[in-house]
Scaffold this motif. Structure first.
Motif, PDB file in Angstrom:
ATOM      1  N   ASN A  27       0.797  -1.225   0.000  1.00 26.58           N
ATOM      2  CA  ASN A  27       0.000   0.000   0.000  1.00 26.58           C
ATOM      3  C   ASN A  27       0.826   1.270   0.000  1.00 26.58           C
ATOM      4  O   ASN A  27       0.296   2.347  -0.229  1.00 26.58           O
ATOM      5  CB  ASN A  27      -0.962   0.009   1.186  1.00 26.58           C
ATOM      6  N   ASP A  28       2.130   1.154   0.291  1.00 32.61           N
ATOM      7  CA  ASP A  28       3.000   2.321   0.255  1.00 32.61           C
ATOM      8  C   ASP A  28       4.438   1.857   0.017  1.00 32.61           C
ATOM      9  O   ASP A  28       4.717   0.655  -0.043  1.00 32.61           O
ATOM     10  CB  ASP A  28       2.888   3.155   1.544  1.00 32.61           C
ATOM     11  N   GLU A  29       5.345   2.816  -0.125  1.00 31.65           N
ATOM     12  CA  GLU A  29       6.729   2.479  -0.436  1.00 31.65           C
ATOM     13  C   GLU A  29       7.383   1.649   0.664  1.00 31.65           C
ATOM     14  O   GLU A  29       8.116   0.689   0.380  1.00 31.65           O
ATOM     15  CB  GLU A  29       7.545   3.747  -0.673  1.00 31.65           C
ATOM     16  N   LEU A  35       8.562  -5.990   1.771  1.00 31.13           N
ATOM     17  CA  LEU A  35       8.301  -7.233   1.042  1.00 31.13           C
ATOM     18  C   LEU A  35       9.541  -7.653   0.261  1.00 31.13           C
ATOM     19  O   LEU A  35       9.937  -8.818   0.279  1.00 31.13           O
ATOM     20  CB  LEU A  35       7.116  -7.063   0.093  1.00 31.13           C
ATOM     21  N   ILE A  36      10.177  -6.689  -0.400  1.00 34.57           N
ATOM     22  CA  ILE A  36      11.378  -6.976  -1.185  1.00 34.57           C
ATOM     23  C   ILE A  36      12.490  -7.495  -0.276  1.00 34.57           C
ATOM     24  O   ILE A  36      13.137  -8.499  -0.580  1.00 34.57           O
ATOM     25  CB  ILE A  36      11.811  -5.720  -1.967  1.00 34.57           C
ATOM     26  N   ALA A  37      12.695  -6.836   0.852  1.00 33.54           N
ATOM     27  CA  ALA A  37      13.757  -7.256   1.785  1.00 33.54           C
ATOM     28  C   ALA A  37      13.463  -8.642   2.371  1.00 33.54           C
ATOM     29  O   ALA A  37      14.371  -9.459   2.544  1.00 33.54           O
ATOM     30  CB  ALA A  37      13.900  -6.227   2.905  1.00 33.54           C
ATOM     31  N   ALA A  38      12.202  -8.914   2.651  1.00 32.45           N
ATOM     32  CA  ALA A  38      11.835 -10.190   3.267  1.00 32.45           C
ATOM     33  C   ALA A  38      11.960 -11.366   2.312  1.00 32.45           C
ATOM     34  O   ALA A  38      12.232 -12.490   2.731  1.00 32.45           O
ATOM     35  CB  ALA A  38      10.401 -10.120   3.806  1.00 32.45           C
ATOM     36  N   HIS A  39      11.770 -11.126   1.004  1.00 32.65           N
ATOM     37  CA  HIS A  39      11.727 -12.238   0.061  1.00 32.65           C
ATOM     38  C   HIS A  39      12.922 -12.316  -0.879  1.00 32.65           C
ATOM     39  O   HIS A  39      13.020 -13.266  -1.658  1.00 32.65           O
ATOM     40  CB  HIS A  39      10.424 -12.214  -0.728  1.00 32.65           C
ATOM     41  N   GLY A  40      13.818 -11.337  -0.845  1.00 31.69           N
ATOM     42  CA  GLY A  40      15.054 -11.475  -1.603  1.00 31.69           C
ATOM     43  C   GLY A  40      15.888 -12.590  -0.980  1.00 31.69           C
ATOM     44  O   GLY A  40      15.967 -12.698   0.241  1.00 31.69           O
ATOM     45  N   ALA A  41      16.487 -13.428  -1.790  1.00 37.31           N
ATOM     46  CA  ALA A  41      17.247 -14.580  -1.278  1.00 37.31           C
ATOM     47  C   ALA A  41      18.695 -14.168  -1.014  1.00 37.31           C
ATOM     48  O   ALA A  41      19.394 -13.753  -1.944  1.00 37.31           O
ATOM     49  CB  ALA A  41      17.192 -15.722  -2.271  1.00 37.31           C
ATOM     50  N   GLY A  54       0.588   3.671  -6.929  1.00 37.13           N
ATOM     51  CA  GLY A  54       0.065   4.901  -7.522  1.00 37.13           C
ATOM     52  C   GLY A  54       1.042   5.432  -8.564  1.00 37.13           C
ATOM     53  O   GLY A  54       1.535   4.697  -9.409  1.00 37.13           O
ATOM     54  N   ALA A  55       1.360   6.719  -8.455  1.00 34.90           N
ATOM     55  CA  ALA A  55       2.289   7.334  -9.412  1.00 34.90           C
ATOM     56  C   ALA A  55       3.745   6.982  -9.101  1.00 34.90           C
ATOM     57  O   ALA A  55       4.624   7.169  -9.940  1.00 34.90           O
ATOM     58  CB  ALA A  55       2.112   8.847  -9.406  1.00 34.90           C
ATOM     59  N   LEU A  56       4.010   6.468  -7.913  1.00 33.35           N
ATOM     60  CA  LEU A  56       5.380   6.131  -7.505  1.00 33.35           C
ATOM     61  C   LEU A  56       5.754   4.743  -8.018  1.00 33.35           C
ATOM     62  O   LEU A  56       5.029   3.769  -7.786  1.00 33.35           O
ATOM     63  CB  LEU A  56       5.483   6.157  -5.980  1.00 33.35           C
ATOM     64  N   HIS A  57       6.861   4.666  -8.733  1.00 35.29           N
ATOM     65  CA  HIS A  57       7.373   3.352  -9.138  1.00 35.29           C
ATOM     66  C   HIS A  57       8.894   3.392  -9.058  1.00 35.29           C
ATOM     67  O   HIS A  57       9.530   4.415  -9.323  1.00 35.29           O
ATOM     68  CB  HIS A  57       6.891   2.960 -10.534  1.00 35.29           C
ATOM     69  N   ARG A  58       9.460   2.269  -8.634  1.00 33.02           N
ATOM     70  CA  ARG A  58      10.906   2.128  -8.495  1.00 33.02           C
ATOM     71  C   ARG A  58      11.293   0.742  -8.985  1.00 33.02           C
ATOM     72  O   ARG A  58      10.506  -0.202  -8.922  1.00 33.02           O
ATOM     73  CB  ARG A  58      11.352   2.274  -7.035  1.00 33.02           C
ATOM     74  N   PHE A  59      12.553   0.617  -9.452  1.00 31.73           N
ATOM     75  CA  PHE A  59      13.060  -0.695  -9.839  1.00 31.73           C
ATOM     76  C   PHE A  59      14.565  -0.701  -9.643  1.00 31.73           C
ATOM     77  O   PHE A  59      15.206   0.340  -9.574  1.00 31.73           O
ATOM     78  CB  PHE A  59      12.670  -1.061 -11.276  1.00 31.73           C
ATOM     79  N   ARG A  84      -0.115  -0.909  -6.532  1.00 30.77           N
ATOM     80  CA  ARG A  84       0.101  -1.270  -5.120  1.00 30.77           C
ATOM     81  C   ARG A  84       0.655  -2.694  -5.030  1.00 30.77           C
ATOM     82  O   ARG A  84       0.183  -3.516  -4.250  1.00 30.77           O
ATOM     83  CB  ARG A  84      -1.188  -1.124  -4.319  1.00 30.77           C
ATOM     84  N   VAL A  85       1.680  -2.945  -5.854  1.00 33.42           N
ATOM     85  CA  VAL A  85       2.277  -4.281  -5.961  1.00 33.42           C
ATOM     86  C   VAL A  85       3.793  -4.172  -5.967  1.00 33.42           C
ATOM     87  O   VAL A  85       4.354  -3.260  -6.566  1.00 33.42           O
ATOM     88  CB  VAL A  85       1.800  -4.981  -7.261  1.00 33.42           C
ATOM     89  N   ALA A  86       4.451  -5.116  -5.293  1.00 34.94           N
ATOM     90  CA  ALA A  86       5.912  -5.226  -5.309  1.00 34.94           C
ATOM     91  C   ALA A  86       6.299  -6.636  -5.750  1.00 34.94           C
ATOM     92  O   ALA A  86       5.618  -7.609  -5.406  1.00 34.94           O
ATOM     93  CB  ALA A  86       6.495  -4.945  -3.929  1.00 34.94           C
ATOM     94  N   VAL A  87       7.404  -6.728  -6.532  1.00 33.41           N
ATOM     95  CA  VAL A  87       7.901  -8.013  -7.017  1.00 33.41           C
ATOM     96  C   VAL A  87       9.414  -8.038  -6.869  1.00 33.41           C
ATOM     97  O   VAL A  87      10.088  -7.073  -7.227  1.00 33.41           O
ATOM     98  CB  VAL A  87       7.544  -8.243  -8.509  1.00 33.41           C
ATOM     99  N   VAL A  88       9.942  -9.133  -6.344  1.00 34.71           N
ATOM    100  CA  VAL A  88      11.385  -9.357  -6.325  1.00 34.71           C
ATOM    101  C   VAL A  88      11.663 -10.680  -7.035  1.00 34.71           C
ATOM    102  O   VAL A  88      10.968 -11.673  -6.808  1.00 34.71           O
ATOM    103  CB  VAL A  88      11.968  -9.343  -4.883  1.00 34.71           C
ATOM    104  N   VAL A  89      12.650 -10.670  -7.931  1.00 37.50           N
ATOM    105  CA  VAL A  89      13.045 -11.883  -8.648  1.00 37.50           C
ATOM    106  C   VAL A  89      14.508 -12.164  -8.315  1.00 37.50           C
ATOM    107  O   VAL A  89      15.383 -11.336  -8.579  1.00 37.50           O
ATOM    108  CB  VAL A  89      12.863 -11.743 -10.175  1.00 37.50           C
ATOM    109  N   SER A  90      14.748 -13.324  -7.724  1.00 45.76           N
ATOM    110  CA  SER A  90      16.106 -13.741  -7.365  1.00 45.76           C
ATOM    111  C   SER A  90      16.645 -14.666  -8.449  1.00 45.76           C
ATOM    112  O   SER A  90      15.903 -15.500  -8.990  1.00 45.76           O
ATOM    113  CB  SER A  90      16.090 -14.474  -6.016  1.00 45.76           C
TER     114      SER A  90
END
Length: 197
Positions: A27-29, A35-41, A54-59, A84-90
């Motif tokens: 729901n926010d940055e 989520l990224i920190a918790a699921h990055g291997a 929303g308008a904020l996006h980072r990669f 309102r979605v985050a994805v991490v790919v290891s």
């Protein structure tokens, strides 16, 4: 626009390299970064990620050649009309170089496959109203507003004459909330509009 209803995982091998994607709602940055920190291997060679809120996006390409990992993950999010979605790919390197095109397809494809397999729900724009009413009207007002779908009423404090409530409701129901509030309180409630989210 849609968001995910929960977190999920997808794994695939591409020319002996292993790719594992984790995706979830954010729901926010801060929530996205958690989520990224918790699921990055920690043992992976690369943990590339993207999020959109929303308008904020980072990669982030996390050491892969520029534009070959984070941006394709973000494109997978946007291509499926998600917010309102985050994805991490290891990635664990398997000994065969994929080249820039191969990396783009592997990261974007893994993120896309993960997102396609997940349950989603529409994002409904909501707005917040601040309502001050008499103590005697609070219970009746809560009951009247509880009958409206997706409307949440929270107590935020007291006034000398009563209580202050925060009413969160879909934007399309604002006039109905105002009408019901006026009816229940015989026009005595003070109503202030907030911002849409």
């Amino acid at each position: 626009m849609f968001t995910l209803t929960g977190a999920g995982r997808f794994e695939q091998d591409v020319k002996k390299s292993r790719f594992v994607a984790w995706a979830g709602p954010a729901n926010d940055e801060d929530e996205a970064r958690r989520l990224i920190a918790a699921h990055g291997a920690p043992d992976a060679g690369h943990n590339c990620w993207a999020f959109r809120v929303g308008a904020l996006h980072r990669f982030n390409d996390d050491g892969e050649p520029g534009g070959t990992a984070g941006r394709p993950i973000l494109q997978a999010i946007e291509g499926q009309d998600l917010d309102r979605v985050a994805v991490v790919v290891s990635r664990w390197f398997g000994g065969i170089l994929l080249g820039t095109g191969g990396l783009v397809r592997a990261y974007g494809g893994t993120a896309s496959a993960c997102l396609r397999a997940m349950a989603r729900e529409p994002i409904i724009a909501v707005t917040t109203l601040s309502v001050a009413c008499a103590f005697a009207d609070e219970a009746r007002l809560r009951a009247a507003l509880a009958a409206l779908p997706a409307t949440l009423v929270e107590n935020t404090g007291f006034t000398p004459a009563g209580v202050r409530l925060r009413v969160t409701t879909p934007c399309g129901q604002v006039e109905e909330v105002i009408r019901k509030t006026a009816d229940v309180t015989r026009g005595q409630a003070e109503i202030q509009r907030g911002d849409a989210a």
